[in-house]
Structures are given as structure tokens and as C-alpha cells.
Design a protein around this motif. Structure first.
Motif, short mmCIF file in Angstrom:
data_model
loop_
_atom_site.label_atom_id
_atom_site.label_comp_id
_atom_site.label_asym_id
_atom_site.label_seq_id
_atom_site.Cartn_x
_atom_site.Cartn_y
_atom_site.Cartn_z
N VAL A 11 0.80 -1.19 -0.15
CA VAL A 11 -0.07 0.10 0.08
C VAL A 11 0.94 1.30 0.01
O VAL A 11 1.35 1.64 0.98
CB VAL A 11 -1.01 0.12 1.28
CG1 VAL A 11 -1.91 1.27 1.18
CG2 VAL A 11 -1.77 -1.26 1.47
N ASP A 13 1.38 5.21 -2.33
CA ASP A 13 0.85 6.20 -3.45
C ASP A 13 1.93 6.67 -4.41
O ASP A 13 1.62 7.32 -5.22
CB ASP A 13 -0.05 7.13 -3.06
CG ASP A 13 0.98 8.18 -2.30
OD1 ASP A 13 1.76 7.83 -1.66
OD2 ASP A 13 0.67 9.48 -2.11
N THR A 34 -1.63 -4.77 -4.77
CA THR A 34 -1.17 -3.52 -4.71
C THR A 34 -2.54 -2.47 -4.31
O THR A 34 -3.60 -2.63 -4.80
CB THR A 34 -0.48 -2.70 -5.62
OG1 THR A 34 -1.38 -2.86 -6.84
CG2 THR A 34 0.99 -3.72 -5.91
N ALA A 35 -2.36 -1.40 -3.71
CA ALA A 35 -3.25 -0.38 -3.46
C ALA A 35 -2.55 0.84 -3.26
O ALA A 35 -1.52 1.10 -2.70
CB ALA A 35 -4.16 -0.40 -2.18
N SER A 36 -3.43 2.15 -3.66
CA SER A 36 -2.68 3.25 -3.55
C SER A 36 -3.22 4.39 -2.69
O SER A 36 -2.91 5.40 -2.71
CB SER A 36 -2.47 3.91 -5.08
OG SER A 36 -3.81 4.04 -5.67
N SER A 37 -4.17 3.90 -1.91
CA SER A 37 -4.95 4.82 -1.02
C SER A 37 -5.59 3.92 0.14
O SER A 37 -5.47 2.72 -0.03
CB SER A 37 -6.27 5.50 -1.80
OG SER A 37 -7.18 4.38 -2.20
N GLU A 39 -8.58 3.74 1.29
CA GLU A 39 -9.78 3.06 0.82
C GLU A 39 -9.52 1.64 0.10
O GLU A 39 -10.21 0.68 0.17
CB GLU A 39 -10.65 3.84 -0.04
CG GLU A 39 -11.22 5.11 0.91
CD GLU A 39 -10.41 6.21 1.17
OE1 GLU A 39 -10.51 7.20 1.62
OE2 GLU A 39 -9.10 6.18 0.47
N GLU A 40 -8.65 1.78 -0.78
CA GLU A 40 -8.07 0.48 -1.77
C GLU A 40 -7.61 -0.48 -0.94
O GLU A 40 -7.78 -1.72 -1.12
CB GLU A 40 -7.23 0.97 -2.69
CG GLU A 40 -7.70 1.76 -3.88
CD GLU A 40 -6.86 2.17 -4.95
OE1 GLU A 40 -5.90 1.56 -5.02
OE2 GLU A 40 -7.04 2.94 -5.77
N ALA A 43 -10.26 -2.55 1.05
CA ALA A 43 -11.05 -3.38 -0.05
C ALA A 43 -10.00 -4.56 -0.64
O ALA A 43 -10.69 -5.58 -0.42
CB ALA A 43 -11.35 -2.45 -1.44
N ALA A 44 -8.81 -4.19 -0.45
CA ALA A 44 -7.74 -5.23 -0.88
C ALA A 44 -7.55 -6.39 0.17
O ALA A 44 -7.50 -7.59 0.03
CB ALA A 44 -6.58 -5.08 -1.38
#
Length: 232
Positions: A11, A13, A34-37, A39-40, A43-44
Motif C-alpha cells: 500500500v 501512493d 497493490t493499493a494506492s489509497s 480505501e483501496e 478493500a484489498a
């Protein structure tokens, strides 16, 4: 490499950092999401059930600290914080909120890989109460590598089947109620839906039990739930 090991959620950005970590983790046999925020990231966690999360604190929108707090409220997922060097206050706050470790930026990829290995070993030993490899008769579960074998032959489990087996092993010998298992695998919102559990217990037994009709490992406790036993 065809076989994938533990699941790692990155995680951050900053695309360059994500690419560098993803490339190195994949090269070492891990499965990477991967996640960039913030919230993401949440969810991941729900969608992929990672084994370790690498979490940057300086995220757009929901902060990394809030992500850490929300994840820790619902799971024991190991969280390794990626913090800017000098952000001592945020680092301490993250550890207070339940993060397991931190790596200051800029960091070396080898150091991050070492911290991931430590987190996986710690999870295997502390939560499962075993060494990273759990063995019961013909059944062998490599907790760090997410690999299950019967008599040396790999058994293909879905992520949900694997998570269910891991939770049962972690509490081997103890009765796990249906609500406990539903909450740990699917989250608190599924606490009353026993159909999910019944289906996956049946699928898991067909894959790991020598005789699914007369199970050796996953024992039904009528009216209550299930118990994993490694006894003959």
C-alpha cells in the motif's frame, strides 16, 4: 516461477516504490497485490486476505494510521509500516495502533524482504502455535508458503479453503463455533450465515480427508461447530 507463496499487500501512493517492491516480491515467489489509497487497501484486505501488509503512512484520503487501526480491529494481519525517516511521532502512533514493524524511507528492498520473512515466521509460530510447517499424519501445511500437501502431493485449495484450514489449525484441539469461524473468515457481517461454512467445510474435507464421510482432521461438534485434531 509457477508456484506462489505468501500473499503480500503493498500500500503506497508512489508508483516507483510500488513497482520496485512488487518486482522484488514476485521474484522471491510471493503473490503481490497493490493499493494506492487507504480505501483501496481496506478493500484489498477483504478481497485478497493477504498474509502481510506493507503500509505507507502518507496516503491520500484515509491515512495509513486509520488503515492500521481499522485492519487491527478486525484481524491479526501483520502490518509493516513504511515511514518517512524522521516521522517519529507517526511511527510510534502506528505501533501503538497495532503495527508490527516499521521500515524507514528510503529503504533497501533486501531489508523489506527480511522483515516480511520475519513477519511470516512470527505468524506461523505465534498464531499457529507450531513451527512454520505443520504436520499431522499425511497432511502437511507450510504456513509461510501457503502450501498444503497430502502424502507429499500438493493439494490445490482456494484462498477461502486455505484460510479456513489455517484458522482451524491455529486453534487445533479447541472447539470453534460456527459464528467464530464465520467471523474470522468472512468478517462480522457473516456471523449468522452458516451455509457458507457448511459448503467450505465440505469442500475442504473432500480435498484433505482420507475419508471425507468419516473425517479424521475436521471433526463436527453437533449443534456447536468444528474442531481440528491431529490425533490418530
Amino acid at each position: 516461477m509457477s508456484k506462489r507463496g505468501a500473499r503480500i499487500l503493498v500500500v503506497d501512493d508512489e508508483p516507483e516504490i510500488v513497482r520496485a517492491l512488487e518486482r522484488s516480491l514476485l521474484a522471491h515467489g510471493y503473490e503481490v497485490f497493490t493499493a494506492s489509497s487507504g480505501e483501496e487497501a481496506l478493500a484489498a484486505v477483504r478481497a485478497h486476505r493477504p498474509d502481510v501488509m506493507l503500509l505507507d503512512l502518507g496516503l491520500p484520503g484515509m491515512s495509513g494510521l486509520e488503515v492500521c487501526q481499522q485492519v487491527r480491529a478486525q484481524s491479526n494481519l501483520p502490518i509493516i509500516v513504511l515511514s518517512v525517516k524522521g516521522a517519529e511521532r507517526d511511527k510510534v502512533q502506528a505501533l501503538d495502533l497495532g503495527a508490527d514493524d516499521y521500515v524507514p524511507k528510503p529503504f533497501g528492498v533486501d531489508e523489506v524482504l527480511a522483515r516480511v520473512r520475519v513477519a511470516l515466521r512470527h505468524t506461523a509460530r505465534v498464531e499457529a502455535g507450531t513451527q512454520p510447517r505443520f504436520i499431522a499424519g499425511p497432511l502437511c501445511v507450510d504456513v509461510a508458503g501457503r502450501q498444503v500437501t497430502i502424502n507429499g502431493q500438493e493439494v490445490k485449495l482456494t484462498p477461502t479453503e486455505y484460510d479456513l484450514l489455517k484458522v482451524l489449525i491455529q486453534h487445533k484441539g479447541k472447539i470453534m463455533t460456527r459464528q467464530m469461524l464465520l467471523s474470522q473468515i468472512w468478517g462480522p457481517g457473516y456471523g449468522a450465515d452458516a451455509h457458507y461454512l457448511h459448503v467450505y467445510i465440505g469442500q475442504l474435507r473432500r480435498k484433505i480427508e482420507p475419508d471425507p464421510v468419516h473425517p479424521r482432521f475436521i471433526i463436527t461438534v453437533p449443534g456447536v461447530g468444528y474442531r481440528f485434531t491431529d490425533e490418530e
